[in-house]
Design an enzyme around this catalytic site. Structure first.
Site, PDB file in Angstrom:
ATOM      1  CB  SER A 137      -0.946  -0.002   1.212  1.00  0.00           C
ATOM      2  OG  SER A 137      -0.220  -0.093   2.423  1.00  0.00           O
TER       3      SER A 137
ATOM      4  CG  ASP B 188      -4.419  -5.125   9.309  1.00  0.00           C
ATOM      5  OD1 ASP B 188      -5.256  -4.643   8.527  1.00  0.00           O
ATOM      6  OD2 ASP B 188      -3.196  -5.120   9.078  1.00  0.00           O
TER       7      ASP B 188
ATOM      8  CB  CYS C  14      -3.617  -8.524   8.049  1.00  0.00           C
ATOM      9  SG  CYS C  14      -3.684 -10.302   7.710  1.00  0.00           S
ATOM     10  N   GLY C  15      -2.783  -8.237   4.635  1.00  0.00           N
ATOM     11  CA  GLY C  15      -1.643  -8.410   3.733  1.00  0.00           C
ATOM     12  C   GLY C  15      -0.654  -9.418   4.266  1.00  0.00           C
ATOM     13  CD1 TRP C  16       2.877 -11.920   2.180  1.00  0.00           C
ATOM     14  CD2 TRP C  16       2.173 -10.042   1.214  1.00  0.00           C
ATOM     15  NE1 TRP C  16       2.544 -12.225   0.884  1.00  0.00           N
ATOM     16  CE2 TRP C  16       2.110 -11.088   0.260  1.00  0.00           C
ATOM     17  CE3 TRP C  16       1.779  -8.762   0.821  1.00  0.00           C
ATOM     18  CZ2 TRP C  16       1.662 -10.900  -1.040  1.00  0.00           C
ATOM     19  CZ3 TRP C  16       1.328  -8.569  -0.473  1.00  0.00           C
ATOM     20  CH2 TRP C  16       1.278  -9.622  -1.399  1.00  0.00           C
TER      21      TRP C  16
ATOM     22  CB  SER D 297      -3.933 -13.935   0.264  1.00  0.00           C
ATOM     23  OG  SER D 297      -2.708 -14.522  -0.131  1.00  0.00           O
TER      24      SER D 297
ATOM     25  CD  GLU E  89       1.448 -18.770  -1.695  1.00  0.00           C
ATOM     26  OE1 GLU E  89       2.589 -18.345  -1.403  1.00  0.00           O
ATOM     27  OE2 GLU E  89       1.213 -19.974  -1.915  1.00  0.00           O
TER      28      GLU E  89
ATOM     29  CB  CYS F 179      -1.314   2.462 -10.764  1.00  0.00           C
ATOM     30  SG  CYS F 179      -2.604   1.227 -11.070  1.00  0.00           S
TER      31      CYS F 179
END
Length: 383
Positions: A138, A174, A177-179, A200, A202, A355
């Site tokens: 992000s 969160d 929370c992504g990684w 995810s 992963e 982007c």
């Protein structure tokens, strides 16, 4: 229409007939087969008709096929968007896509895990090579004097923690929370217990392995199933997958999970206009079922549920972040070329640089909203 013969970078190009796109691109000071970094270098003449007929989708797909190039795609897109050339896309196409988004819940529970499987599960090693050392996917916060991507992302994480007023012993949720960048940073630096949810597999596996020694729990779970109380809630770069039909549901979940006197920080990319469709190329190839919110839509979703205590826009920092990701991607591409191939390379390069150009042109924004539960009579302490 007459034909024209040009010379690009010292090499002659084939004569071609002038096209309507010549005139359209001229409004953005872009020339077909010009010699400037943002000029479009055409490799297949028929691609011009496809771009004119299919707009953004045609532009992206012909680029992926190698039909055209631009040495500086970011500059190419910044010029197109500043000149508002997107208006040249056939109106009925956008109307049909808008109608579809209102008739069909593209972000339903059944579809919730699709973006995780198609985008976030590409491979942890791939994202590790592109992102910073904490794997933050992000916008970084460069305004704090950051000199590189690592510093910009840590500055952003700390900004979030300070806005939330985190204290030892608090519980932080969160959503998306992504990684694990925020939950790990908050646990390490602010002494809080953290719970993250992701779609995810992963990402879940990565967090469980890397942060096994921290008070961090991660669940593979749709946000709509959350039903615990937390002192603080954050959602960073996930709301773009919620969709306008579910914005109100998201806010109700946040209210349900927020303890009295709690705070929630919502970090999201946003669009300038309420009634505008998701870019069709981005939706098809990068973020399936994605939809950017507008300020009005977020305000409507929170109405009578939560109070907006602060709204912070630092969208121009995303340009810098995306260019740093692109530099890392190019630097490390040789590790992944055999796995993903040339078409993926061109697709990912187009994604990052288009982007970057969109944020540079202020076509899209990055907001941090801070909400409290003051409607219940509590007194939020906002630092």
């Amino acid at each position: 229409m007459g034909s024209e013969q040009q010379e690009v970078m010292g090499s002659p190009v084939l004569a071609r007939r002038r096209h309507l796109l010549d005139e359209a691109l001229a409004q953005a000071d872009i020339r077909i087969n010009g010699d400037r970094p943002w000029d479009l270098q055409l490799h297949r003449e028929a691609a011009l008709d496809e771009i004119l007929a299919r707009g953004s989708l045609g532009l992206g797909e012909t680029y992926m096929l190698g039909d055209w190039d631009a040495r500086a795609l970011d500059q190419f897109f910044a010029r197109i968007l500043r000149a508002d050339l997107t208006r040249l896309v056939r109106p009925w196409r956008n109307a049909l896509r808008l109608l579809r988004s209102y008739l069909v819940n593209l972000q339903s529970r059944r579809r919730a895990f699709e973006v995780g499987e198609r985008h976030y599960d590409l491979g942890n090693d791939f994202y590790k090579a592109m992102l910073d050392r904490r794997m933050v996917y992000s916008c970084g916060y460069w305004r704090a004097g950051a000199e590189d991507l690592d510093q910009a992302q840590e500055a952003k994480l700390d900004l979030i923690c300070r806005k939330l007023g985190l204290q030892p012993g608090m519980r932080l949720l969160d959503i998306g929370c992504g990684w694990g960048s925020l939950v790990s940073y908050a646990a390490e630096h602010y002494g809080v217990e953290c719970v993250g949810v992701t779609v995810s597999r992963e990402q879940q596996a990565y967090i469980r392995e890397r942060y096994a020694d921290l008070p961090v729990t991660v669940h593979l779970q749709d946000y709509r199933n959350l039903d615990q109380k937390f002192d603080r809630i954050a959602s960073v770069g996930m709301f773009e997958h919620v969709g306008h039909r579910n914005h109100r549901t998201f806010m109700k979940v946040a209210k349900r999970c927020l303890a009295p006197d709690g705070l929630m920080l919502l970090h999201t990319i946003g669009k300038n206009q309420r009634h505008s469709a998701t870019d069709p190329w981005i939706e098809r190839y990068i973020f399936p079922n994605g939809e950017l919110p507008s300020t009005g839509q977020i305000g409507d979703a929170a109405d009578r549920l939560l109070v907006c205590e602060d709204l912070h826009n630092f969208g121009s920092d995303y340009d810098h972040t995306l260019m740093a990701w692109h530099a890392n991607f190019e630097r490390n591409w040789s590790q992944f070329a055999d796995r993903y191939g040339e078409r993926f390379y061109r697709m990912w390069r187009y994604y990052l640089l288009s982007c970057a150009g969109a944020f540079r042109a202020r076509h899209i924004q990055l907001w941090q909203w801070l909400f409290s539960d003051r409607l219940e009579g509590g007194v939020a302490r906002v630092s």
